[in-house]
Write an enzyme that holds these catalytic residues in place. Sequence first.
Site, PDB file in Angstrom:
ATOM      1  N   HIS A   1      -6.229  -3.040  12.619  1.00 52.48           N
ATOM      2  CA  HIS A   1      -5.896  -2.461  11.322  1.00 52.48           C
ATOM      3  C   HIS A   1      -6.493  -1.061  11.160  1.00 52.48           C
ATOM      4  O   HIS A   1      -6.268  -0.393  10.158  1.00 52.48           O
ATOM      5  CB  HIS A   1      -6.404  -3.391  10.208  1.00 52.48           C
ATOM      6  CG  HIS A   1      -5.919  -3.052   8.842  1.00 52.48           C
ATOM      7  ND1 HIS A   1      -6.751  -2.584   7.850  1.00 52.48           N
ATOM      8  CD2 HIS A   1      -4.677  -3.093   8.286  1.00 52.48           C
ATOM      9  CE1 HIS A   1      -6.064  -2.373   6.742  1.00 52.48           C
ATOM     10  NE2 HIS A   1      -4.809  -2.665   6.977  1.00 52.48           N
TER      11      HIS A   1
ATOM     12  N   ARG B   1      -8.807  -1.893  -6.732  1.00 52.54           N
ATOM     13  CA  ARG B   1      -7.440  -1.879  -7.255  1.00 52.54           C
ATOM     14  C   ARG B   1      -6.846  -3.265  -7.408  1.00 52.54           C
ATOM     15  O   ARG B   1      -6.206  -3.575  -8.388  1.00 52.54           O
ATOM     16  CB  ARG B   1      -6.559  -1.035  -6.346  1.00 52.54           C
ATOM     17  CG  ARG B   1      -5.131  -0.864  -6.831  1.00 52.54           C
ATOM     18  CD  ARG B   1      -4.136  -1.640  -5.983  1.00 52.54           C
ATOM     19  NE  ARG B   1      -4.192  -1.234  -4.600  1.00 52.54           N
ATOM     20  CZ  ARG B   1      -3.630  -1.902  -3.611  1.00 52.54           C
ATOM     21  NH1 ARG B   1      -2.980  -3.021  -3.850  1.00 52.54           N
ATOM     22  NH2 ARG B   1      -3.729  -1.497  -2.363  1.00 52.54           N
TER      23      ARG B   1
ATOM     24  N   ARG C   1       2.291  -7.590   9.086  1.00 53.28           N
ATOM     25  CA  ARG C   1       3.185  -8.499   8.378  1.00 53.28           C
ATOM     26  C   ARG C   1       4.366  -7.797   7.721  1.00 53.28           C
ATOM     27  O   ARG C   1       4.210  -6.803   7.033  1.00 53.28           O
ATOM     28  CB  ARG C   1       2.400  -9.283   7.320  1.00 53.28           C
ATOM     29  CG  ARG C   1       3.131 -10.567   6.907  1.00 53.28           C
ATOM     30  CD  ARG C   1       2.381 -11.307   5.827  1.00 53.28           C
ATOM     31  NE  ARG C   1       1.050 -11.712   6.187  1.00 53.28           N
ATOM     32  CZ  ARG C   1       0.747 -12.853   6.800  1.00 53.28           C
ATOM     33  NH1 ARG C   1       1.696 -13.671   7.174  1.00 53.28           N
ATOM     34  NH2 ARG C   1      -0.508 -13.147   7.062  1.00 53.28           N
TER      35      ARG C   1
ATOM     36  N   HIS D   1      -5.211   3.298  -2.597  1.00 48.28           N
ATOM     37  CA  HIS D   1      -5.303   2.652  -1.288  1.00 48.28           C
ATOM     38  C   HIS D   1      -6.508   3.105  -0.466  1.00 48.28           C
ATOM     39  O   HIS D   1      -6.858   2.464   0.527  1.00 48.28           O
ATOM     40  CB  HIS D   1      -4.011   2.926  -0.504  1.00 48.28           C
ATOM     41  CG  HIS D   1      -3.811   2.063   0.696  1.00 48.28           C
ATOM     42  ND1 HIS D   1      -3.982   2.515   1.988  1.00 48.28           N
ATOM     43  CD2 HIS D   1      -3.454   0.757   0.798  1.00 48.28           C
ATOM     44  CE1 HIS D   1      -3.732   1.537   2.843  1.00 48.28           C
ATOM     45  NE2 HIS D   1      -3.422   0.457   2.154  1.00 48.28           N
TER      46      HIS D   1
ATOM     47  N   TYR E   1       1.051   6.313  -1.747  1.00 49.78           N
ATOM     48  CA  TYR E   1      -0.254   5.679  -1.536  1.00 49.78           C
ATOM     49  C   TYR E   1      -1.332   6.762  -1.507  1.00 49.78           C
ATOM     50  O   TYR E   1      -1.182   7.761  -0.810  1.00 49.78           O
ATOM     51  CB  TYR E   1      -0.300   4.940  -0.197  1.00 49.78           C
ATOM     52  CG  TYR E   1       0.445   3.628  -0.122  1.00 49.78           C
ATOM     53  CD1 TYR E   1       1.605   3.395  -0.856  1.00 49.78           C
ATOM     54  CD2 TYR E   1       0.003   2.605   0.720  1.00 49.78           C
ATOM     55  CE1 TYR E   1       2.289   2.198  -0.767  1.00 49.78           C
ATOM     56  CE2 TYR E   1       0.686   1.398   0.821  1.00 49.78           C
ATOM     57  CZ  TYR E   1       1.830   1.207   0.074  1.00 49.78           C
ATOM     58  OH  TYR E   1       2.514   0.016   0.165  1.00 49.78           O
TER      59      TYR E   1
ATOM     60  N   ASN F   1       6.044  -7.625  -5.160  1.00 49.82           N
ATOM     61  CA  ASN F   1       4.706  -8.183  -4.929  1.00 49.82           C
ATOM     62  C   ASN F   1       4.745  -9.711  -4.926  1.00 49.82           C
ATOM     63  O   ASN F   1       4.100 -10.366  -4.100  1.00 49.82           O
ATOM     64  CB  ASN F   1       3.736  -7.703  -6.011  1.00 49.82           C
ATOM     65  CG  ASN F   1       3.355  -6.250  -5.850  1.00 49.82           C
ATOM     66  OD1 ASN F   1       3.600  -5.632  -4.821  1.00 49.82           O
ATOM     67  ND2 ASN F   1       2.748  -5.678  -6.881  1.00 49.82           N
TER      68      ASN F   1
ATOM     69  N   ARG G   1       1.701   0.397  10.296  1.00 50.56           N
ATOM     70  CA  ARG G   1       2.999   0.449   9.614  1.00 50.56           C
ATOM     71  C   ARG G   1       3.563   1.860   9.743  1.00 50.56           C
ATOM     72  O   ARG G   1       2.841   2.838   9.561  1.00 50.56           O
ATOM     73  CB  ARG G   1       2.864   0.084   8.130  1.00 50.56           C
ATOM     74  CG  ARG G   1       2.330  -1.322   7.872  1.00 50.56           C
ATOM     75  CD  ARG G   1       2.511  -1.704   6.407  1.00 50.56           C
ATOM     76  NE  ARG G   1       1.728  -2.862   6.059  1.00 50.56           N
ATOM     77  CZ  ARG G   1       2.081  -4.128   6.310  1.00 50.56           C
ATOM     78  NH1 ARG G   1       3.224  -4.355   6.937  1.00 50.56           N
ATOM     79  NH2 ARG G   1       1.317  -5.132   5.950  1.00 50.56           N
TER      80      ARG G   1
END
Length: 702
Positions: free
Chosen positions: A445, A574, A415, A602, A478, A45, A385
């Site tokens: 997204h 979160r 990213r 998530h 997730y 992270n 992703r």
Amino acid sequence: MTPENRYIDREKSWLCFNARVLQEAGDENVPLLDRLRFLGIFSNNYDEFFRVRFAAVRRLSLSGISGEKVLGGISAEKLLKEITEIVIKQQSESLKILSIIEKKLEKENIFVINESEISKEQENFIKDFFIQRVSPALVTIILNDLAEFPILKDTSGYLAVKLVMKQVSKTSILGLGKPKQEVRYAIIEIPKTINRFVVLPSSNEKQYIILLDDVIRYHLSNIFNIFDYESVSAHMIKITRDAQLEIDSDLSKSMLEKIATSVKDRRIGEPVRFVYDQSIGKDTLQFFIDKLHIESTDSIIPGGRYHNRRDYMDFPNLGRYDLLYNQNTPLPVQGLSLEGSILEKISQRDYLINAPYQSFSYLIKFLREAALDPKVTSIKITLYRLAKNSQVISSLINAAKNGKKVTVQIELQARFDEASNISYSGQMQQEGIELIFGIKGLKVHSKVCMIERMEDGKSRRYGIISTGNFNEATAKVYTDVTLFTSHQQILKDVSKIFDFFEVNYRLHRYKHLIVSPHYTRTRIYRLIDKEIMYAKLGKQAYMKLKMNSLSDFKMIDKLYEASRAGVKIQLQVRGICSLIPGVAGMSENIEAISIVDNYLEHSRIFIFANGGDPEVFISSADFMTRNLDGRVEVTCPIYDENVKNELIDNFNVGWKGNVKARLHSEKLDNKYRVRGNAPVFRAQLETYNYYRDKLEVITEKL
């Protein structure tokens, strides 16, 4: 309230989130090997934080702009200093936790040894391992005589080597100074192709692990045997670079070319963090700081003997499953089968999949069936992703080979997944899949998929709308909810989204979906205003909002307005939470918690009381400015009563959590929710039990 104390700075709030991850590493109730995994997540992270957020604040600081308006009342320069202080403190805490964990591992007969602790029995194994595996993979560079310092990658760890030679320096020989021994510096890149943790042969029921770094240290004399040196030392260093992509404005280049070039250029981005072993010599440290042109002291972080601790996420389990969390097997979804036709079931009603509690395989089944079904004519999907060996991609390629028209909107600017997405794009192009590479100035997204199928001479749509990526790897850790639907009006809106991808200048109206960047902010405001109205009328008024991050100041002000009007607001956030709950006259009707546990929370779920007839939505969007105004996001209403009730139950189970739930507060102290006399209620475990119990009840009825 003044602007300075209405919000929590988003960077500090993020650091507070990472402190919650570190809390898990330090929690003695967490299994030992999972504590190491949390240390790895904590470190990973931080890598992303420095490459993105710290780098952004640093750019703002260097520009000479104060940045107080966008940073919530604090200057960029001051924020950098405060961030660095917090980081150094957390790094120190993480080293203490690692030391405690290693001592506890020793009580379990698991020993992490260094190069000075190698026994005679282990020596032959390590020497052979070095010669066969490590030595051929090493990149070692002697630095003194290079005209240009080599580029250090921010994804790798390095050993900074100092060689004190036996002979005196040339300057001393010429009589230009006092006799002084010559010093040579070198750099060794720690290979990423070899597991960082080398498992050694066990002995007397004891298990041993040595880090690859120490295997290399043990063989320094072998590596530098051509040099006549008196002493040699090696200390680990690590660099983090600004990950901002500079997109070429050349109109003659495709977006694919521009992103590929920009990703390649990222390797020479400005250094934003330099982490070093505190035991390194001052002269060696200064040599590398000078050569890397690191000027800001805010970028220099003292650390321990080992960096790149994200590798602890892959610490070997050694067969010790008693030192890991029990892995619950993903549950089936009642009414859906992985053997029969999933499209036939969806044609009758909506279904919700809540991974990892329930199996992600239903999504792959949906795509596989669509690829083979002769009646299916087209598949359209957005991808952000993807897994390393993506079953989603293989299903889409399978569909194209079966003559389906496959359209994929793939986000090249996801990213740190840019290179992977570029590679997948090449594979799909070769198979004749139509690719859409996004919209200028907007990231896509949203997570949507739609197929068209000919039934009785008419085209009928089936679709998926999710809060998470179509990624079977992350679906194991997730928590995300995915709606399977044949609601034709909703899917007509999904079709309009794909039309927007192809013709960006045409603004579409959506009757059911809430779509960023054009409508999400105003529609959410409208839903909040409705709750305010109901509160003033004395009717049931509340909001239950679950998301990853809440940092948009205008949205926070709107929630404050609702609180002052008497709307009860429960927030499960979160990560970043810039809102300050529980302040009289501003947010006394707002409670906010964060759950950090074995899975990464998530999913985004929005529930509005609506005067007693709740409105429920799932979304790909957080309440962040980028999601509301700068990305293509999809928020979907839930019309099926079974699914609606399931999502309300899901939120309420999370809200009852009193084991892994921390309170958001202005103090950023991560206090756990007080349990009092209430029984232990671990939200993620109870969510799994909720779905298991539903299956058992239905089975009993049958």
